[in-house]
Structures are given as C-alpha cells and as structure tokens.
Design a protein around this motif. Structure first.
Motif, PDB file in Angstrom:
ATOM      1  N   CYS A  67       4.506 -31.422  -0.890  1.00 50.74           N
ATOM      2  CA  CYS A  67       4.035 -31.944  -2.174  1.00 50.74           C
ATOM      3  C   CYS A  67       2.544 -32.273  -2.140  1.00 50.74           C
ATOM      4  N   HIS A  68       1.914 -32.135  -1.001  1.00 55.14           N
ATOM      5  CA  HIS A  68       0.486 -32.424  -0.803  1.00 55.14           C
ATOM      6  C   HIS A  68       0.158 -33.893  -1.027  1.00 55.14           C
ATOM      7  N   ASP A  99      16.102 -36.814   8.884  1.00 60.02           N
ATOM      8  CA  ASP A  99      16.709 -37.356   7.667  1.00 60.02           C
ATOM      9  C   ASP A  99      16.513 -36.366   6.516  1.00 60.02           C
ATOM     10  N   PRO A 100      17.410 -36.384   5.515  1.00 60.24           N
ATOM     11  CA  PRO A 100      17.262 -35.447   4.390  1.00 60.24           C
ATOM     12  C   PRO A 100      16.020 -35.758   3.553  1.00 60.24           C
ATOM     13  N   VAL A 101      15.415 -34.719   3.013  1.00 62.59           N
ATOM     14  CA  VAL A 101      14.226 -34.861   2.171  1.00 62.59           C
ATOM     15  C   VAL A 101      14.617 -35.594   0.890  1.00 62.59           C
ATOM     16  N   ASP A 102      13.867 -36.651   0.549  1.00 57.51           N
ATOM     17  CA  ASP A 102      14.143 -37.380  -0.683  1.00 57.51           C
ATOM     18  C   ASP A 102      12.903 -37.534  -1.568  1.00 57.51           C
ATOM     19  N   CYS A 103      11.828 -36.847  -1.237  1.00 55.32           N
ATOM     20  CA  CYS A 103      10.622 -36.866  -2.066  1.00 55.32           C
ATOM     21  C   CYS A 103      10.866 -35.996  -3.300  1.00 55.32           C
ATOM     22  N   GLY A 104      10.739 -36.585  -4.476  1.00 56.06           N
ATOM     23  CA  GLY A 104      10.979 -35.854  -5.712  1.00 56.06           C
ATOM     24  C   GLY A 104      10.026 -34.687  -5.890  1.00 56.06           C
ATOM     25  N   LEU A 105       8.766 -34.853  -5.506  1.00 60.65           N
ATOM     26  CA  LEU A 105       7.799 -33.769  -5.653  1.00 60.65           C
ATOM     27  C   LEU A 105       8.108 -32.611  -4.712  1.00 60.65           C
ATOM     28  N   CYS A 106       8.516 -32.901  -3.491  1.00 58.86           N
ATOM     29  CA  CYS A 106       8.878 -31.837  -2.542  1.00 58.86           C
ATOM     30  C   CYS A 106      10.112 -31.087  -3.043  1.00 58.86           C
ATOM     31  N   LEU A 107      11.104 -31.817  -3.547  1.00 57.34           N
ATOM     32  CA  LEU A 107      12.307 -31.175  -4.061  1.00 57.34           C
ATOM     33  C   LEU A 107      11.994 -30.365  -5.309  1.00 57.34           C
ATOM     34  N   ASP A 108      11.110 -30.858  -6.164  1.00 64.11           N
ATOM     35  CA  ASP A 108      10.720 -30.142  -7.370  1.00 64.11           C
ATOM     36  C   ASP A 108       9.924 -28.887  -7.021  1.00 64.11           C
ATOM     37  N   ALA A 109       9.087 -28.958  -5.991  1.00 57.22           N
ATOM     38  CA  ALA A 109       8.297 -27.798  -5.568  1.00 57.22           C
ATOM     39  C   ALA A 109       9.207 -26.673  -5.112  1.00 57.22           C
ATOM     40  N   ARG A 110      10.286 -26.979  -4.419  1.00 57.41           N
ATOM     41  CA  ARG A 110      11.220 -25.944  -3.962  1.00 57.41           C
ATOM     42  C   ARG A 110      11.934 -25.312  -5.160  1.00 57.41           C
ATOM     43  N   ARG A 111      12.314 -26.136  -6.167  1.00 56.81           N
ATOM     44  CA  ARG A 111      13.006 -25.616  -7.337  1.00 56.81           C
ATOM     45  C   ARG A 111      12.109 -24.632  -8.084  1.00 56.81           C
ATOM     46  N   HIS A 112      10.818 -24.967  -8.219  1.00 50.82           N
ATOM     47  CA  HIS A 112       9.900 -24.067  -8.909  1.00 50.82           C
ATOM     48  C   HIS A 112       9.608 -22.821  -8.084  1.00 50.82           C
ATOM     49  N   ALA A 113       9.575 -22.949  -6.764  1.00 49.05           N
ATOM     50  CA  ALA A 113       9.296 -21.794  -5.910  1.00 49.05           C
ATOM     51  C   ALA A 113      10.465 -20.817  -5.930  1.00 49.05           C
ATOM     52  N   GLY A 171       3.071 -42.469   7.726  1.00 47.97           N
ATOM     53  CA  GLY A 171       2.873 -43.868   8.084  1.00 47.97           C
ATOM     54  C   GLY A 171       4.173 -44.651   8.083  1.00 47.97           C
ATOM     55  N   ARG A 172       4.150 -45.828   7.482  1.00 43.20           N
ATOM     56  CA  ARG A 172       5.335 -46.689   7.424  1.00 43.20           C
ATOM     57  C   ARG A 172       6.210 -46.420   6.209  1.00 43.20           C
ATOM     58  N   ASN A 173       5.802 -45.480   5.365  1.00 41.90           N
ATOM     59  CA  ASN A 173       6.562 -45.163   4.162  1.00 41.90           C
ATOM     60  C   ASN A 173       7.901 -44.551   4.544  1.00 41.90           C
ATOM     61  N   ARG A 174       8.969 -44.927   3.854  1.00 44.05           N
ATOM     62  CA  ARG A 174      10.317 -44.433   4.180  1.00 44.05           C
ATOM     63  C   ARG A 174      10.644 -43.120   3.466  1.00 44.05           C
ATOM     64  N   THR A 175       9.786 -42.635   2.582  1.00 43.71           N
ATOM     65  CA  THR A 175      10.018 -41.374   1.874  1.00 43.71           C
ATOM     66  C   THR A 175       9.953 -40.226   2.862  1.00 43.71           C
ATOM     67  N   VAL A 176      10.932 -39.320   2.781  1.00 40.97           N
ATOM     68  CA  VAL A 176      10.957 -38.157   3.661  1.00 40.97           C
ATOM     69  C   VAL A 176      10.475 -36.948   2.864  1.00 40.97           C
ATOM     70  N   HIS A 177       9.406 -36.323   3.348  1.00 39.61           N
ATOM     71  CA  HIS A 177       8.819 -35.141   2.723  1.00 39.61           C
ATOM     72  C   HIS A 177       9.261 -33.895   3.485  1.00 39.61           C
ATOM     73  N   ARG A 178       9.287 -32.752   2.789  1.00 42.04           N
ATOM     74  CA  ARG A 178       9.547 -31.485   3.464  1.00 42.04           C
ATOM     75  C   ARG A 178       8.246 -31.067   4.151  1.00 42.04           C
ATOM     76  N   ALA A 179       8.325 -30.699   5.408  1.00 42.11           N
ATOM     77  CA  ALA A 179       7.137 -30.341   6.181  1.00 42.11           C
ATOM     78  C   ALA A 179       6.758 -28.894   5.920  1.00 42.11           C
ATOM     79  N   GLY A 180       5.528 -28.702   5.539  1.00 41.62           N
ATOM     80  CA  GLY A 180       4.930 -27.381   5.427  1.00 41.62           C
ATOM     81  C   GLY A 180       3.800 -27.309   6.442  1.00 41.62           C
TER      82      GLY A 180
END
Length: 116
Positions: free
Chosen positions: A63-64, A83-97, A39-48
């Motif tokens: 990050c679901h 734009d670079p991913v800046d969602c903390g949950l998406c970045l954390d999901a990659r670190r755990h994976a 939507g209008r949110n400026r947060t960039v998520h990693r696309a799965g």
C-alpha cells in the motif's frame, strides 16, 4: 602506473559486488511470502519489493504506507510476520490488481460540437 582521478571509474572488477549492509539480502528474504509490520503498529501489510537507489531489492508495504524514521534503516523499522494481512489498502490493492484494468491518465472532457 596511473591512478584514476576522483570522477573516473576504477579499472577492473567492482570492489563491492554486493552493495548494502552485510546480511541485508538475507533480511529482505525473510519477508518473501509473509506480511510485515511497521514499527510498533499492529497492522499487517502485504510485503512487496522495490529496488532502491543502490540497486538493492528491499521489502516495502504494497500500500506504500509507512516511512523510515530518521537515521534508521528499513531492517530496524519493518518486521516480518506470518499473521494474516489486515491492512485495508493492501487488500484493496490486490482486488484492483486482480480485476479489470483501470483507466490511466487524464480523462478528456466532452464539451460537445464547438461549431454549434
């Protein structure tokens, strides 16, 4: 000539080999290797990608997070971005994976020796 009843599968080839809206597969490919905004949110998520109930592969945030607005399909809610991913949950999901496997399931409680 017999006509199939309502619950019977139609003989012959499937009438709709590509389920989904016209252009939906093309729209989903725009998210490969990119991020997405909801939507209008400026947060960039990693696309799965997930497979929906029709068997069509659609983009979704790793990050679901997010939701579909009532009556609006995903291609009206999600927007691709470079734009670079800046969602903390998406970045954390990659670190755990990428790290060591995490335990799954419920852990057992050790109450000691029951005979003591």
């Amino acid at each position: 000539m017999t006509l199939p009843l309502f619950g019977d599968p139609a003989p012959g080839p499937d009438l709709d080999p590509n389920p989904g809206a016209p252009g939906e597969a093309w729209a989903a490919e725009q998210f490969r290797g990119r991020g997405l905004r909801i939507g209008r949110n400026r947060t960039v998520h990693r696309a799965g990608f997930v497979v929906d109930e029709r068997g069509v592969e659609i983009p979704a945030p790793d990050c679901h997070a997010g939701y579909f607005a009532a009556g609006r399909p995903w291609w009206q809610v999600y927007f691709p971005t470079t734009d670079p991913v800046d969602c903390g949950l998406c970045l954390d999901a990659r670190r755990h994976a990428a790290g060591p496997p995490r335990p799954t399931g419920q852990l057992a409680l050790d109450f000691g020796d029951p005979s003591a």
